[in-house]
Scaffold this motif. Sequence first.
Motif, PDB file in Angstrom:
ATOM      1  N   SER A  13       5.136 -13.316   2.086  1.00  0.00           N
ATOM      2  CA  SER A  13       4.147 -13.938   1.215  1.00  0.00           C
ATOM      3  C   SER A  13       3.899 -15.385   1.626  1.00  0.00           C
ATOM      4  O   SER A  13       4.571 -15.924   2.494  1.00  0.00           O
ATOM      5  N   ILE A  26      -0.579 -15.657  -1.514  1.00  0.00           N
ATOM      6  CA  ILE A  26      -0.685 -14.316  -0.932  1.00  0.00           C
ATOM      7  C   ILE A  26       0.639 -13.588  -1.139  1.00  0.00           C
ATOM      8  O   ILE A  26       1.692 -14.094  -0.763  1.00  0.00           O
ATOM      9  N   PHE A  37      -3.151 -10.330  -2.753  1.00  0.00           N
ATOM     10  CA  PHE A  37      -3.206 -11.755  -3.069  1.00  0.00           C
ATOM     11  C   PHE A  37      -3.629 -11.960  -4.526  1.00  0.00           C
ATOM     12  O   PHE A  37      -4.047 -11.027  -5.209  1.00  0.00           O
ATOM     13  N   MET A  50      -3.977  -6.507   2.582  1.00  0.00           N
ATOM     14  CA  MET A  50      -3.579  -7.841   2.132  1.00  0.00           C
ATOM     15  C   MET A  50      -3.596  -7.850   0.603  1.00  0.00           C
ATOM     16  O   MET A  50      -4.583  -7.471  -0.015  1.00  0.00           O
ATOM     17  N   TRP A  56       0.751 -10.602   3.426  1.00  0.00           N
ATOM     18  CA  TRP A  56      -0.288 -10.894   4.418  1.00  0.00           C
ATOM     19  C   TRP A  56      -0.909  -9.603   4.937  1.00  0.00           C
ATOM     20  O   TRP A  56      -2.118  -9.506   5.055  1.00  0.00           O
TER      21      TRP A  56
END
Length: 173
Positions: free
Chosen positions: A45, A67, A79, A77, A70
Amino acid sequence: VPLPAGINSPLTIKSDCYESVGHTTAWGRYTVVCPLETTGVVAESFSGPAFFQNPDTGDSIDLLHGILHWAWGGQHMYFWPDASVAEVNTKFPAGSKISVLSHINEPTDFHVSGIHHYAWNGNLLYFYPKYLSTPQQCQWAVNDFNTKFPTGYSIDISVPNGNPAMVGQTISV
């Protein structure tokens, strides 16, 4: 914000993003997932102050808490945006590239009512957030502090009259 090792740059959205209800529930934070064109697997993260920008249009969205992953499985992803998934999809439609940029360009302030311990056990700073009276406001202060001063940053402490709290006092976060 440098991309972690193993991720192909630039990151490219493969299809519409969506809310991860399970992650939203587990983390207590609105969590969005964007399918990516295959890249390296990076589950780590990022919690620093950042935003996504579409380099083709200039559109951007802020990240509230950073995030979560990633590139989970090299293809997704996760986030925490300061935007709805509809806004994310409008600003970053399928095929869009994502630039991850930092909000930290200059020193920033974080005001406290007082400091309880400067270096408890040699490495912990205990302070009282200013103007807070509820647990939720305290959590906001924690999030604000962590956003302004991510791991690895140094903090210079001074009192309102401008004198250093302790001569040469710097605390690494």
